[in-house]
Design an enzyme around this catalytic site. Sequence first.
Site, PDB file in Angstrom:
ATOM      1  N   GLU A  61     -14.147  56.104  -2.258  1.00  0.00           N
ATOM      2  CA  GLU A  61     -13.579  56.906  -1.254  1.00  0.00           C
ATOM      3  C   GLU A  61     -14.907  57.875  -0.377  1.00  0.00           C
ATOM      4  O   GLU A  61     -14.650  57.735   0.840  1.00  0.00           O
ATOM      5  CB  GLU A  61     -12.629  57.847  -1.502  1.00  0.00           C
ATOM      6  CG  GLU A  61     -11.213  56.951  -1.968  1.00  0.00           C
ATOM      7  CD  GLU A  61     -11.425  56.820  -3.390  1.00  0.00           C
ATOM      8  OE1 GLU A  61     -12.396  56.693  -4.124  1.00  0.00           O
ATOM      9  OE2 GLU A  61     -10.175  56.496  -4.015  1.00  0.00           O
ATOM     10  N   HIS A 130       0.228  62.979  -6.788  1.00  0.00           N
ATOM     11  CA  HIS A 130       0.325  62.217  -5.717  1.00  0.00           C
ATOM     12  C   HIS A 130       1.493  62.751  -4.615  1.00  0.00           C
ATOM     13  O   HIS A 130       2.228  62.170  -4.076  1.00  0.00           O
ATOM     14  CB  HIS A 130       1.270  61.000  -6.311  1.00  0.00           C
ATOM     15  CG  HIS A 130       0.364  59.856  -6.865  1.00  0.00           C
ATOM     16  ND1 HIS A 130      -1.113  60.282  -7.303  1.00  0.00           N
ATOM     17  CD2 HIS A 130       0.408  58.748  -7.007  1.00  0.00           C
ATOM     18  CE1 HIS A 130      -1.618  59.114  -7.719  1.00  0.00           C
ATOM     19  NE2 HIS A 130      -0.698  58.018  -7.515  1.00  0.00           N
TER      20      HIS A 130
END
Lengths: 352, 333
Positions: A61, A130
């Site tokens: 990322e 999440h």
Amino acid sequence: MNRKILGREAVQEALDVSLQRDKDVILIGQGVPDATQTYGTTAGLVDKYGTDRVYEMPLSESAMAGVMLGASLVGARPVMTFARLEFFLLAIDPIINQAAKWCYMFNAQTHVPMTLRLIIGRGWGQGAQHSQSLHSWFAHIPGLKVVLPATPYDLKGLLIASIEDPNPVIFIEHRWLHYNHGHVPEGYYKTPLGIPNLIRKGDKATVVSSGYMTIESIKAVNNLNKQGIEVDLIDLRTLSPLDDTIILESVKKTGNLVVCDHASLTGGFSSEIITRVCEKSFGSLKNSPIRISLPDSPTPTTRGLANYFYPTVKHIENAVKSLLGIKTEDPFKDIKPTDKLDIPDQSFKGPF
Amino acid sequence: MSFMKDKGLADLSLKKEVNSPLQKKMFFDILRIRRIEEEISRQYSDQEMRCPVHLSIGQEAIGVGVSANLKPGDYVMSGHRSHAHYLACGGNLDKFIAELYGKETGCTNGLGGSMHLIDKSAGFLGSVPIIGSTISIATGLAFETKRRKKSNVTVVYFGDSATEEGVFYESLNFAKSLNLPILYVCENNEMSVETPFSKRRHQQQKIVDIANSFNIESLCSDGQICEGVYGNAKYLIEGIRCGEGPKFIELMTTKLVEHCGPKIIGMESEGVCDPLTYYKEKLLNDKIIIQKDIDVYEMDIQEEIKKAFDKAKKAKFPSRDKLKANIFYKGEK
């Protein structure tokens, strides 16, 4: 012409339209071209535009956000997707230190036209890593635009506008918005960044909301309307930039303010809204404003606790009523740990 | 220092590659950068250049040797110690000095300073002081170059400590996976601020081996010998231009200055090879150059430097409306 489609279809259309209109637009992200198609939001795009427009990426990322920044300096207009906001946190340096400041520190000789789609999870045991809503963090950084769509119409219109914007844009997409139906025009249109949306009109109170919380707020306001209580509901659409004129005008009219934010309480964007009202229009407040937010706690995984973590439609209704001096009960009163509140609708069968 | 052993390797590759005009150009480029950096060092204590400076003294041969292989349209990026890279690829001197003084005539109108240099006309697309950040950003330049089927090459400079950042590994992996046209140039001065290399890696680990393990063609050589740098970079850059994908070079070097600030540590320390002295002696010995040429050039440089400093000092600070002018880009998409 009142076509209704799902939120995820609205996102897909925004990407499709953007890829079609501008050959510099590229999509990248883990899973973007794969079989799951990022929850259907990228369906069919790799077949239509090819692998040099729609990219898979290594699970890097940090570097990949830097790579896309670099690509954007020399002509690309990348749209980078992070299947959960938390994975974006691995790319903080290239976005916060670099992309957000690039235009400024190089005196606008180069700029960074890139869009970062960050998806927030909720329910089905998404848990602490999440499900985070960190838009207030991002809105604190000069040089970033922060967009929180609520309706399918804005998912498409704001995403097209974000992609066309010549600056780094954090586009925060709540996972449950993908399941919402709404009116979405076909083809190209855009919702300008920075202009809040007055969704409902009334004179008893002002409800300011954003992102998924606006969906809850619409239900709450509809319920209030049935009880004869008319309120202004303002959907922020973007946190940065933000023209607060409509909020100030509304509070002048209503004197009551409820700010709903799908994020933890302390240091959240609801505080920014209330502060602006206090600074610019203190005299128009009849009562202390109320914040509706998530608790200052990580998200629990089990629904036995998550059922008490997320504020409900009832919370918003009650907040308005309490400002009007109407007695209310504990909004969680009727909720049981066994309730299956952890899905956006019955079509959702897990796991993500 | 151990890297001195590599001098032979570097010398080996230059026989057919260099001619006397190129040798003179590279020598004068090193000399020019040295004199510019020395002037910054000299005037820094006046406290008018009010930004941190990471001088390139001792490391000039690398930027000069690499840049001699670059063509118009190629891209360069760098890190905090970027003065030599900026100047060697043709970055504007007046704008550079004005930038150090924070003036509106600076290369970013004073908004960036020494650690944020840019000269788009020279292909120098930016330097930033967050270690390793430009490794991925430059990889993105190469990504877009390749996507557009253009032939230009990207060069990114970074120090040995940047190879301790995760972004280094991630970028090499991605560059190799798409065979991107980029040369990674690691200047190994064996120091991370004041922490020596030996305290940061096991002694059996070599940076060049890391790049090799990605199946990226990689060289390690002496960064103080300009012609060696030139020859090795030439070999690698030609390969990149032929579509062979990313390449890597580790160049052993010594910074002859403190980490940050004007202090020059000196050239006389034991085992230290000063790239300027070395090249000067070599070109005099080989009769490529005579002392008189050097003397004339020294005068030219001094005049150029004096003008740049005078102009920078006389220039204005950016107007107050610049404070918030470019937080967002307002031009057309």
